[in-house]
Design a protein around this motif. Structure first.
Motif, short mmCIF file in Angstrom:
data_model
loop_
_atom_site.label_atom_id
_atom_site.label_comp_id
_atom_site.label_asym_id
_atom_site.label_seq_id
_atom_site.Cartn_x
_atom_site.Cartn_y
_atom_site.Cartn_z
N ASP A 141 0.60 -1.22 -0.04
CA ASP A 141 0.11 0.33 -0.37
C ASP A 141 0.84 1.15 -0.17
O ASP A 141 1.65 1.20 -0.87
CB ASP A 141 -0.84 0.28 0.69
N ASN A 142 0.97 2.26 1.45
CA ASN A 142 1.66 3.13 1.74
C ASN A 142 3.09 2.99 1.43
O ASN A 142 3.51 4.20 1.82
CB ASN A 142 0.64 4.23 1.99
N VAL A 143 3.65 1.72 1.87
CA VAL A 143 4.69 2.00 2.70
C VAL A 143 5.61 1.00 1.44
O VAL A 143 4.93 0.23 0.37
CB VAL A 143 4.38 0.59 3.58
N MET A 144 6.69 1.87 0.96
CA MET A 144 7.50 1.50 0.19
C MET A 144 8.49 1.56 0.07
O MET A 144 9.51 2.70 1.45
CB MET A 144 7.40 2.51 -0.85
N ALA A 145 9.97 0.79 0.22
CA ALA A 145 11.27 0.75 1.17
C ALA A 145 12.26 -0.21 -0.06
O ALA A 145 11.51 -0.62 -0.69
CB ALA A 145 10.74 0.38 2.26
N THR A 146 13.49 0.92 -0.31
CA THR A 146 14.21 -0.12 -1.54
C THR A 146 15.39 -0.74 -0.46
O THR A 146 16.03 0.34 0.67
CB THR A 146 14.72 0.46 -2.00
N GLN A 147 16.52 -1.04 -0.27
CA GLN A 147 17.52 -1.91 0.17
C GLN A 147 18.36 -1.03 -1.22
O GLN A 147 19.83 -0.46 -0.41
CB GLN A 147 17.70 -3.79 -0.16
N PHE A 148 18.57 -0.76 -1.89
CA PHE A 148 19.07 -0.04 -2.83
C PHE A 148 18.96 1.08 -2.52
O PHE A 148 17.93 2.04 -1.71
CB PHE A 148 18.88 -0.64 -4.45
N HIS A 149 20.33 1.71 -3.00
CA HIS A 149 20.30 4.00 -2.68
C HIS A 149 19.73 4.23 -4.16
O HIS A 149 20.61 4.22 -5.20
CB HIS A 149 21.03 4.45 -2.19
N PRO A 150 18.66 4.73 -3.92
CA PRO A 150 18.30 5.47 -5.44
C PRO A 150 18.42 6.38 -5.86
O PRO A 150 19.09 6.97 -6.60
CB PRO A 150 16.50 5.72 -5.62
N GLU A 151 19.00 7.68 -4.43
CA GLU A 151 19.94 8.40 -4.51
C GLU A 151 21.29 8.44 -4.96
O GLU A 151 22.23 9.58 -4.75
CB GLU A 151 20.06 9.06 -3.21
N LYS A 152 21.95 7.57 -5.56
CA LYS A 152 23.45 6.92 -5.43
C LYS A 152 23.18 5.80 -6.65
O LYS A 152 24.52 5.24 -7.22
CB LYS A 152 24.01 6.19 -4.61
N SER A 153 22.40 5.69 -8.08
CA SER A 153 22.04 5.17 -8.53
C SER A 153 21.82 5.99 -10.45
O SER A 153 21.30 5.15 -10.93
CB SER A 153 20.87 3.86 -8.50
N GLN A 154 22.04 6.52 -9.88
CA GLN A 154 22.22 7.58 -11.31
C GLN A 154 20.01 7.52 -11.20
O GLN A 154 20.13 8.03 -11.50
CB GLN A 154 22.94 7.03 -12.43
N ALA A 155 20.48 7.21 -13.05
CA ALA A 155 18.86 7.64 -13.52
C ALA A 155 18.41 6.88 -12.99
O ALA A 155 16.80 7.34 -12.92
CB ALA A 155 19.47 8.19 -15.40
N ALA A 156 18.54 5.69 -13.04
CA ALA A 156 17.31 4.32 -12.65
C ALA A 156 16.83 4.93 -11.38
O ALA A 156 15.92 5.14 -11.02
CB ALA A 156 17.87 3.14 -12.71
#
Lengths: 259, 206
Positions: free
Chosen positions: B180-195
């Motif tokens: 639902d409204n809970v999302m989480a990533t183990q990777f770092h989106p802020e360090k993963s360039q365009a993706a």
């Protein structure tokens, strides 16, 4: 099957906030500007960037934090900073400025507790040990793999393998092995020492020193068992472009991130 | 307003700047009151589970986060910020988490000969997910997209349906969770360039 990609990492030397020996631009771009250099490598598909502060002064470290801040505001990729980190507070300033990892070298040899301190505060993942190593012929005819400090000028008498194991136990999450006999020769990485270090620890090992051509990268990432390959000159002088290098490695069966 | 939670665990600047460049109004908060007034929150973090959960408890942010999520507003946890969502973390002992996503956070062990992989899992790994039926957080990403990971512990949710993407590293590493409204990533989106930027953009849209 998917796998973790082997990393290709350009290293930039920074002196007083300016990149020295950075990539030579063909157009009218300030080659001394760390942000411009970072943008170039970001677009080339570099997997990480290492900034190495060669300014030996206290003021230099403050300037470095500002460099990291400006770079981290512009490119969104992992950044490691090394050089001149003597205290936990130096590491803290750089990580708060946006560095993913800090790399300590001489100061860790002088005071190994620094590894544990950084690791406790920021985790193993942020704690990198840089090792400058030399093959030294001893009087009895045997060869010693010796750890050097102060930019490779001073021998410590310590052996490389026990030192990297100690660093791992103290909380290092990655080793950058720079073999000085090979560094700057462009004749290839020291495959034997890199493989030995990579097998001695259970944390990633980044090979450094000696890259002159794509084949050198291929060998160190396969025979040399390195998890990542770091280089300076071949990228800066455009002897080797990262997209071409990665396509070459991929064709040879090395898992890389091609962008 | 999107709030990034500051609880003294590492650098928030990359996340803040990435969102700002996407045109999002973003602020850094460290108290429950400011958190309550937010439209969306992001819990980033590097470092140890125990210190992180202790820091959140000390300021009452643990309860504030739980309350915020119960209100149905969008939440994004990144790296340690994802690990803290589970019931129990096993880094340096056994520690209670936020119990928002049932599950555990355990050490990544990759030692089934001949496979002897390095830990931390550090670098770029590709995601396993079905782009045609994926969570809104991953919308628009091609299959096999590479993201930047750096972690030694990983989340094993009790309910496999909450896993939105995995990465292969000897074991199936939970790379993203959505419920639902809970999302989480183990990777770092802020360090993963365009993706990674695409993931943050998706979070702004949900």
């Amino acid at each position: 099957m998917h796998m973790l990609a082997k990393r290709i990492i350009p290293c930039l030397d920074v002196d007083g906030g300016r990149v020295v020996k950075g990539v030579r631009f063909f157009d009218h771009v300030d080659a001394g500007d760390p942000v411009e250099q970072a943008k170039f490598y970001d677009q080339s598909g570099a997997d990480e960037l290492v900034f190495y502060d060669i300014t030996a002064s206290h003021e230099g470290r403050k300037i470095m934090a500002d460099v990291v801040r400006r770079v981290a505001e512009t490119v969104f990729m992992p950044i490691t900073v090394g050089g001149g980190i003597r205290e936990l507070s130096d590491a803290t300033a750089l990580i708060q400025a946006g560095a993913e990892k800090v790399s300590i070298n001489s100061s860790a040899v002088r005071r190994p507790e620094l590894i544990s301190e950084i690791s406790r505060k920021f985790g193993r993942c942020a704690t990198v040990l840089g090792v400058d190593a030399n093959r030294v012929q001893q009087s009895d005819g045997t060869e010693k793999w010796e750890v050097f400090i102060n930019g490779g000028r001073v021998g410590t008498g310590r052996d490389v393998l026990p030192w990297v194991k100690e660093a791992e136990e103290r909380g290092a999450g990655e080793i950058v092995l720079n073999v000085m006999n090979a560094d700057g020769t462009l004749e290839g990485y020291d495959l034997e020492m890199t493989a030995a270090v990579s097998e001695a620890v259970r944390i990633p090992v980044v090979a450094s020193g000696g890259a002159g051509k794509p084949e050198d990268m291929l060998r160190v990432l396969t025979v040399g068992k390195a998890d990542a390959a770091l280089a300076a000159s071949i990228f800066h002088f455009r002897t080797c472009l990262i997209p071409d290098l990665k396509r070459f490695l991929q064709a040879q069966g090395v898992p890389v991130r091609v962008v | 307003m999107i709030s990034i939670i500051d609880y003294g665990m590492g650098n928030l600047e990359s996340v803040r700047k990435a969102l700002a460049l996407l045109g999002a109004p973003v602020q850094i908060v460290s108290d429950p009151e400011s958190l309550r007034r937010s439209d969306k929150i992001i819990l980033p973090g590097v470092g140890a589970f125990r210190d992180a959960i202790a820091a959140l408890r000390k300021t009452g942010m643990d309860a504030a986060i739980t309350e915020f999520i119960a209100s149905g507003k969008a939440f994004l946890g990144i790296c340690l910020g994802m690990q803290l969502l589970v019931d129990t973390g096993f880094e340096d002992g056994e520690h209670r988490g936020l119990s928002i996503i049932p599950g555990q956070c355990i050490r990544l062990t990759v030692d089934q000969p001949p496979l002897r992989l390095k830990v931390p899992h550090m670098g770029w790994n590709s995601l396993n997910f079905d782009p045609s039926h994926c969570a809104p957080l991953l919308a628009g990403l091609p299959a096999d997209t590479y993201m930047y990971f750096v972690h030694s512990y990983h989340v094993v949710p009790a309910d496999p349906k909450t896993v939105a993407a995995t990465a292969d590293y000897g074991v199936k590493v939970t790379a993203a969770i959505t419920r639902d409204n809970v999302m989480a990533t183990q990777f770092h989106p802020e360090k993963s360039q365009a993706a990674g930027r695409k993931v943050l953009e998706n979070f702004l849209r949900v």
